[in-house]
Write a protein that holds these residues in place. Structure first.
Motif, mmCIF file in Angstrom:
data_model
loop_
_atom_site.group_PDB
_atom_site.id
_atom_site.type_symbol
_atom_site.label_atom_id
_atom_site.label_comp_id
_atom_site.label_asym_id
_atom_site.label_seq_id
_atom_site.Cartn_x
_atom_site.Cartn_y
_atom_site.Cartn_z
ATOM 1 N N ARG A 276 24.606 -40.617 -7.270
ATOM 2 C CA ARG A 276 24.583 -40.534 -5.805
ATOM 3 C C ARG A 276 25.730 -39.657 -5.291
ATOM 4 O O ARG A 276 25.554 -38.885 -4.346
ATOM 5 C CB ARG A 276 24.673 -41.918 -5.190
ATOM 6 C CG ARG A 276 24.610 -41.846 -3.681
ATOM 7 C CD ARG A 276 24.379 -43.163 -3.065
ATOM 8 N NE ARG A 276 23.040 -43.612 -3.429
ATOM 9 C CZ ARG A 276 22.542 -44.787 -3.091
ATOM 10 N NH1 ARG A 276 23.266 -45.628 -2.397
ATOM 11 N NH2 ARG A 276 21.335 -45.125 -3.446
ATOM 12 N N ALA A 277 26.906 -39.768 -5.892
ATOM 13 C CA ALA A 277 28.036 -38.930 -5.472
ATOM 14 C C ALA A 277 27.731 -37.463 -5.721
ATOM 15 O O ALA A 277 28.051 -36.601 -4.885
ATOM 16 C CB ALA A 277 29.299 -39.357 -6.208
ATOM 17 N N THR A 278 27.091 -37.146 -6.831
ATOM 18 C CA THR A 278 26.719 -35.763 -7.126
ATOM 19 C C THR A 278 25.701 -35.255 -6.116
ATOM 20 O O THR A 278 25.824 -34.138 -5.613
ATOM 21 C CB THR A 278 26.141 -35.655 -8.546
ATOM 22 O OG1 THR A 278 27.120 -36.103 -9.477
ATOM 23 C CG2 THR A 278 25.761 -34.232 -8.878
ATOM 24 N N GLU A 279 24.714 -36.080 -5.813
ATOM 25 C CA GLU A 279 23.707 -35.667 -4.836
ATOM 26 C C GLU A 279 24.327 -35.460 -3.456
ATOM 27 O O GLU A 279 23.938 -34.545 -2.732
ATOM 28 C CB GLU A 279 22.582 -36.696 -4.776
ATOM 29 C CG GLU A 279 21.720 -36.694 -6.027
ATOM 30 C CD GLU A 279 20.712 -37.816 -6.055
ATOM 31 O OE1 GLU A 279 20.654 -38.609 -5.093
ATOM 32 O OE2 GLU A 279 19.975 -37.895 -7.047
ATOM 33 N N ASP A 280 25.311 -36.281 -3.100
ATOM 34 C CA ASP A 280 25.986 -36.104 -1.811
ATOM 35 C C ASP A 280 26.779 -34.796 -1.775
ATOM 36 O O ASP A 280 26.850 -34.137 -0.736
ATOM 37 C CB ASP A 280 26.922 -37.280 -1.527
ATOM 38 C CG ASP A 280 26.175 -38.553 -1.164
ATOM 39 O OD1 ASP A 280 24.972 -38.454 -0.838
ATOM 40 O OD2 ASP A 280 26.795 -39.633 -1.229
ATOM 41 N N ARG A 281 27.372 -34.422 -2.910
ATOM 42 C CA ARG A 281 28.157 -33.187 -2.953
ATOM 43 C C ARG A 281 27.294 -31.948 -2.838
ATOM 44 O O ARG A 281 27.724 -30.934 -2.282
ATOM 45 C CB ARG A 281 28.960 -33.119 -4.253
ATOM 46 C CG ARG A 281 30.274 -33.817 -4.157
ATOM 47 C CD ARG A 281 31.125 -33.546 -5.379
ATOM 48 N NE ARG A 281 31.491 -34.843 -5.918
ATOM 49 C CZ ARG A 281 31.220 -35.282 -7.131
ATOM 50 N NH1 ARG A 281 30.627 -34.509 -7.988
ATOM 51 N NH2 ARG A 281 31.554 -36.476 -7.510
ATOM 52 N N VAL A 282 26.085 -31.975 -3.399
ATOM 53 C CA VAL A 282 25.259 -30.761 -3.435
ATOM 54 C C VAL A 282 24.243 -30.705 -2.302
ATOM 55 O O VAL A 282 23.420 -29.793 -2.263
ATOM 56 C CB VAL A 282 24.525 -30.629 -4.795
ATOM 57 C CG1 VAL A 282 25.508 -30.552 -5.933
ATOM 58 C CG2 VAL A 282 23.525 -31.737 -5.011
ATOM 59 N N THR A 283 24.304 -31.624 -1.359
ATOM 60 C CA THR A 283 23.331 -31.666 -0.271
ATOM 61 C C THR A 283 23.299 -30.369 0.534
ATOM 62 O O THR A 283 22.231 -29.887 0.902
ATOM 63 C CB THR A 283 23.638 -32.849 0.672
ATOM 64 O OG1 THR A 283 23.545 -34.046 -0.078
ATOM 65 C CG2 THR A 283 22.686 -32.905 1.821
ATOM 66 N N GLY A 284 24.428 -29.767 0.784
ATOM 67 C CA GLY A 284 24.474 -28.561 1.601
ATOM 68 C C GLY A 284 24.234 -27.265 0.846
ATOM 69 O O GLY A 284 24.219 -26.196 1.458
#
Length: 82
Positions: free
Chosen positions: A47-55
């Motif tokens: 989830r932290a990785t997905e939050d980082r690459v959202t933009g």
């Protein structure tokens, strides 16, 4: 006393000590805790990785193994061979 009995008495394994039993019990508890916590840790990291690459733009997401869904959410690319 026969030689067989003498030899059998010498080869008897010693009883486990209190420290060995306690160490084995602690090892079992640590293994159980690790089995419970490991999936949670991996989910949090994902989830932290997905939050980082959202933009990130679509081509960078594809390079990292993610794709953007129609609603803008990020998902890992599914392996079609599996």
């Amino acid at each position: 006393m026969s030689n067989y009995h003498t030899y059998a008495d010498d080869c008897r394994a010693p009883a486990p000590s209190v420290q060995q039993v306690a160490g084995d019990a602690i090892s079992l508890v640590r293994s159980a805790i690790h089995a419970v916590v490991s999936p949670l840790r991996h989910a949090r990291a994902r989830r932290a990785t997905e939050d980082r690459v959202t933009g990130f733009p679509a081509h960078l997401l594809a390079d990292l193994g993610y794709e953007r869904d129609w609603d803008g959410s990020i998902h890992p690319v599914r392996n079609e061979d599996a």
